[in-house]
Motif scaffolding. Structure first.
Motif, PDB file in Angstrom:
ATOM      1  N   UNK A  84       0.819  -1.202   0.000  1.00 30.65           N
ATOM      2  CA  UNK A  84       0.000   0.000   0.000  1.00 30.65           C
ATOM      3  C   UNK A  84       0.858   1.259   0.000  1.00 30.65           C
ATOM      4  N   UNK A  85       2.007   1.198   0.668  1.00 27.00           N
ATOM      5  CA  UNK A  85       2.865   2.381   0.741  1.00 27.00           C
ATOM      6  C   UNK A  85       3.486   2.734  -0.605  1.00 27.00           C
ATOM      7  N   UNK A  86       3.447   1.782  -1.559  1.00 29.81           N
ATOM      8  CA  UNK A  86       3.922   2.078  -2.911  1.00 29.81           C
ATOM      9  C   UNK A  86       2.899   2.900  -3.701  1.00 29.81           C
ATOM     10  N   UNK A  87       1.692   2.993  -3.168  1.00 24.37           N
ATOM     11  CA  UNK A  87       0.612   3.699  -3.855  1.00 24.37           C
ATOM     12  C   UNK A  87       0.125   4.905  -3.058  1.00 24.37           C
ATOM     13  N   UNK A  88       0.063   4.751  -1.732  1.00 22.81           N
ATOM     14  CA  UNK A  88      -0.516   5.793  -0.874  1.00 22.81           C
ATOM     15  C   UNK A  88       0.431   6.103   0.275  1.00 22.81           C
ATOM     16  N   UNK A  89       0.516   7.377   0.632  1.00 24.73           N
ATOM     17  CA  UNK A  89       1.335   7.794   1.767  1.00 24.73           C
ATOM     18  C   UNK A  89       0.583   8.828   2.590  1.00 24.73           C
ATOM     19  N   UNK A  90       0.589   8.627   3.898  1.00 26.43           N
ATOM     20  CA  UNK A  90      -0.083   9.575   4.792  1.00 26.43           C
ATOM     21  C   UNK A  90       0.706  10.870   4.913  1.00 26.43           C
ATOM     22  N   UNK A  91       1.969  10.830   4.482  1.00 28.72           N
ATOM     23  CA  UNK A  91       2.823  12.019   4.506  1.00 28.72           C
ATOM     24  C   UNK A  91       2.950  12.566   3.089  1.00 28.72           C
ATOM     25  N   UNK A  92       2.447  13.766   2.829  1.00 32.01           N
ATOM     26  CA  UNK A  92       2.525  14.320   1.473  1.00 32.01           C
ATOM     27  C   UNK A  92       3.963  14.616   1.068  1.00 32.01           C
ATOM     28  N   UNK A  93       4.259  14.617  -0.220  1.00 34.40           N
ATOM     29  CA  UNK A  93       5.615  14.913  -0.694  1.00 34.40           C
ATOM     30  C   UNK A  93       6.014  16.347  -0.354  1.00 34.40           C
ATOM     31  N   UNK A  98      -5.654  18.688  -3.699  1.00 33.42           N
ATOM     32  CA  UNK A  98      -4.945  18.529  -2.418  1.00 33.42           C
ATOM     33  C   UNK A  98      -4.888  17.049  -2.034  1.00 33.42           C
ATOM     34  N   UNK A  99      -5.975  16.322  -2.284  1.00 29.99           N
ATOM     35  CA  UNK A  99      -6.004  14.897  -1.936  1.00 29.99           C
ATOM     36  C   UNK A  99      -5.023  14.079  -2.772  1.00 29.99           C
ATOM     37  N   UNK A 100      -4.692  14.561  -3.985  1.00 26.98           N
ATOM     38  CA  UNK A 100      -3.762  13.795  -4.827  1.00 26.98           C
ATOM     39  C   UNK A 100      -2.353  13.766  -4.235  1.00 26.98           C
ATOM     40  N   UNK A 101      -2.057  14.682  -3.317  1.00 29.40           N
ATOM     41  CA  UNK A 101      -0.734  14.694  -2.679  1.00 29.40           C
ATOM     42  C   UNK A 101      -0.424  13.363  -1.995  1.00 29.40           C
ATOM     43  N   UNK A 102      -1.456  12.709  -1.497  1.00 30.71           N
ATOM     44  CA  UNK A 102      -1.246  11.484  -0.731  1.00 30.71           C
ATOM     45  C   UNK A 102      -1.046  10.249  -1.607  1.00 30.71           C
TER      46      UNK A 102
END
Length: 441
Positions: A222-231, A338-342
């Motif tokens: 999942x971390x390869x697709x989604x991250x709770x910390x934005x770039x 904004x949601x795409x950041x994650x």
């Protein structure tokens, strides 16, 4: 009720004959059609040496910031962000072509934003636009389209370097070109059927197919697709080199950014405003100058974040067709971005062969302005041709502009049609000559 009252005061919904539901749905539609920029722009900017994660964050922050200005300050149903053509110019002409650092190129973007703002608030913008003939305005759009399409064909592996002929056809039986052809046909079919989000669907479908055939790695968690910390934009934030840009004397670079911004933004804003019925009984567009000022401020902010000059996305037309009339539509899009950041980790799994079809399609859509060229007037055909063809052949929007402006002025002058040349065209032509001289020494 109170919520609707706030929205009414902010966006004048009833005055523009719309509702919150209509605006939000229009925003969702627009987001689906422009979301491909979150994938395509960071890939192009990373070719200039900008870290891809920072390029992604800068792209999103630039879109959000500039679109919020359009929504809350100008009350326009318009989404703006790093532009196709300008990002290619930034990477392939300025950085790779002229050998400048990406920091210096960002400095040029910032300066162009300042100039655009000054030209807007002083009213000089209108005089410059009036000075430049329609044939060159149309040719600039067509030339940029060919340039963008050429980059797409190159990234797809369909066009490759050839020692004998400079360029040649790649091996279309290789997996990469075949995948790009698949994506191109899929995108074209979906767009022909007016499917919302056609380009983003094509990008993801081609990426999945690339994973199946072994061209692209597969996410394992999942971390390869989604991250709770934005770039983070830490590596690019305030990294523009203004001194370097000024010291290099990059007139053509700054001029190109500014001119393309002027034409693209103004023409697109006027067209979309008419489509949204925002023109008053006198033919004026209330708040247009504020929208143009917002765009120029957005370009300055984009350079600060670490991205290129802004465009008014033509894809706004999809949301306007769905009833978008106010800044609430733009606000909806900004929130969605904004949601795409994650989902930043997902970008690294999208290969260039998946984004190449989007570049080719976008380039082809920009060719429509060719109909505005008067092919019966030789004094206009040659400048139009040189503007269009020299952009992809020299790999530079600036060089195409130079050949177009110089040839137009010279041909009109030596055929006795000097009255058709605005005095400002002489100034621009001389400036291009000076820039050619400085670049060669």
């Amino acid at each position: 009720m109170e919520r609707n009252g706030i929205l009414e005061r902010l966006f004048k919904l009833s005055e523009r004959n719309t509702t919150p539901k209509q605006e939000i749905l229009a925003g969702l539609t627009t987001f689906m059609t422009v979301s491909y920029m979150v994938i395509v722009n960071p890939i192009i900017m990373s070719d200039a040496g900008i870290p891809r994660e920072a390029a992604l964050a800068a792209t999103i922050y630039a879109i959000v910031f500039s679109t919020l200005l359009m929504a809350l300050w100008a009350n326009f149903p318009i989404v703006t962000g790093p532009g196709m053509g300008l990002n290619a110019f930034f990477t392939y002409s300025v950085v790779l072509g002229q050998g400048l650092s990406w920091q210096t190129a960002l400095g040029a973007v910032f300066i162009s934003g300042v100039l655009f703002f000054v030209l807007t608030v002083t009213g000089i913008r209108g005089k410059i636009i009036d000075a430049i003939p329609n044939v060159l305005k149309s040719s600039i759009a067509v030339g940029i389209g060919l340039f963008v399409a050429f980059i797409g064909l190159k990234n797809a592996g369909l066009v490759v370097a050839n020692e004998s002929t400079f360029v040649g056809l790649g091996n279309v039986m290789d997996k990469g070109p075949l995948l790009a052809i698949f994506g191109l046909i899929l995108a074209a079919v979906l767009m022909a059927k007016n499917v919302k989000g056609a380009l983003i669907i094509s990008i993801f479908a081609t990426t999945i197919l690339a994973m199946i055939v072994g061209v692209q790695a597969v996410p394992h968690s999942l971390k390869d697709v989604f991250s709770a910390t934005p770039p983070s934009v830490g590596e690019t934030f305030f990294q523009m080199d203004l001194k370097g840009a000024v010291a290099y004397g990059i007139f053509s670079v700054v001029f190109s950014f500014t001119i393309v911004e002027l034409f693209d933004t103004l023409a697109t804003l006027i067209g979309l405003s008419k489509k949204a019925n925002l023109v008053d009984k006198n033919g004026k567009i209330p708040g247009l100058n504020r929208a143009l000022a917002a765009d120029s401020i957005g370009t300055m902010a984009s350079a600060i974040f670490g991205s290129t000059a802004l465009n008014t996305y033509i894809e706004n037309a999809t949301g306007i067709a769905e009833g978008g009339r106010t800044g609430l539509k733009a606000l909806t899009v900004a929130i969605l971005f904004i949601f795409t950041l994650f989902f930043a980790p997902l970008i690294q799994f999208i290969p260039s062969v998946a984004t190449a079809p989007a570049l080719i399609i976008i380039g082809s859509l920009m060719l429509s302005d060719i109909r505005n060229v008067n092919f019966d007037d030789f004094t206009e055909v040659v400048p139009a041709f040189l503007t269009i063809v020299m952009m992809p052949l020299t790999y530079s929007i600036a060089e195409g502009l130079a050949f177009g402006f110089i040839s137009y002025t010279a041909i009109k002058l030596f055929t006795g049609r000097h009255r058709e040349i605005h005095w400002m065209m002489y100034v621009i032509t001389i400036a291009f000559f000076i820039n050619f001289y400085m670049s060669s020494h």
